[in-house]
Design a protein around this motif. Sequence first.
Motif, PDB file in Angstrom:
ATOM      1  N   LEU A 258       1.062  -1.145   0.065  1.00 21.35           N
ATOM      2  CA  LEU A 258       0.217  -0.083  -0.018  1.00 21.35           C
ATOM      3  C   LEU A 258       0.844   1.204  -0.034  1.00 21.35           C
ATOM      4  O   LEU A 258       0.539   2.296  -0.827  1.00 21.35           O
ATOM      5  CB  LEU A 258      -0.757   0.106   1.192  1.00 21.35           C
ATOM      6  N   ILE A 259       1.895   1.251   0.918  1.00 23.51           N
ATOM      7  CA  ILE A 259       2.915   2.322   0.686  1.00 23.51           C
ATOM      8  C   ILE A 259       3.611   2.696  -0.661  1.00 23.51           C
ATOM      9  O   ILE A 259       3.455   3.757  -1.094  1.00 23.51           O
ATOM     10  CB  ILE A 259       3.763   1.977   1.909  1.00 23.51           C
ATOM     11  N   GLU A 260       3.856   1.709  -1.226  1.00 27.03           N
ATOM     12  CA  GLU A 260       4.489   1.866  -2.452  1.00 27.03           C
ATOM     13  C   GLU A 260       3.296   2.257  -3.555  1.00 27.03           C
ATOM     14  O   GLU A 260       3.814   3.118  -4.346  1.00 27.03           O
ATOM     15  CB  GLU A 260       4.945   0.289  -3.109  1.00 27.03           C
ATOM     16  N   ASP A 261       2.264   2.114  -3.255  1.00 31.44           N
ATOM     17  CA  ASP A 261       1.033   2.708  -4.299  1.00 31.44           C
ATOM     18  C   ASP A 261       0.513   3.865  -3.831  1.00 31.44           C
ATOM     19  O   ASP A 261       0.313   4.720  -4.678  1.00 31.44           O
ATOM     20  CB  ASP A 261       0.039   1.846  -4.260  1.00 31.44           C
ATOM     21  N   TYR A 262       0.621   4.247  -2.523  1.00 33.56           N
ATOM     22  CA  TYR A 262      -0.298   5.470  -1.975  1.00 33.56           C
ATOM     23  C   TYR A 262       0.678   6.529  -1.071  1.00 33.56           C
ATOM     24  O   TYR A 262       0.352   7.432  -0.530  1.00 33.56           O
ATOM     25  CB  TYR A 262      -1.468   5.063  -1.312  1.00 33.56           C
TER      26      TYR A 262
END
Length: 268
Positions: A258-262
């Motif tokens: 999720l961190i990579e995406d957002y």
Amino acid sequence: MQIIIYTNAQQVAESAALWVKELIKKKPAPVLGLATGNTPISLYKQLVEQHKSNSLSFKNVTTFNLDEYHHIDSTNPQSYRSFMNKNLFNHVDIDVNNTFLPSCAAGENPRVQGLAYEEKIKQQGGIDLQILGIGANGHIGFNEPTSSLSSRTRIKTLTQQTISDNSRLFKPDEKQPTMAMTMGIATIMDARYVLLMATGANKANAVKEMITGGVSAMCPASALQMHENAIILLDKAAASELSDQSYYQWADNENRKLIEDYGYFHNY
């Protein structure tokens, strides 16, 4: 709570520094809540190194420290103002006028000073990211066991355990304070994100009570179970009494996607 377990204390510091750096990059005028004590020193070293490499500027950062000893001059080497100057402020490009501690000098009413500190935080729009450590008795800031979960910045009498734990920092001829001004638990809970660092086996029981025990004034840090965005960074020693560590690892791996995406902060 987001529980992240690392192999060692150095990795905890590196992770915490990344969260701070991402906030500073993300928000034009971030407000940081800072902590003192042995654990965050390694974080501040990381931040100073990143500043010196020209990858991190503190020009637009405002800071509020968790606590300060009662009736101690800011120039006293034992003051938390001196601690912050030594470990961070003197080594980065922060405007010292934007760095605040809940000080209460001789002759000042601690109740008035506490209210004034709360107002300063409010005027800055609140704290974006609050750095925390945890005491062996579960305290956060100087909110000792039995502290009200709705408490605000005020004066607190330190427990004998806290005084004993901190005595190593004082010379035999130095007077060790027995009271301190501290943000309250409700003040800490108002921060948009909370980042707690804990390292070492001596913190393992407090960590266990914080994460898996009931929410109780006897373990002030347990209030973080009620925080929407609480990130708990542990080394293996501090996490040693936690069960189901495989789930924490699994959840961390999923959260990294999720961190990579957002990004690190979902509301900035």
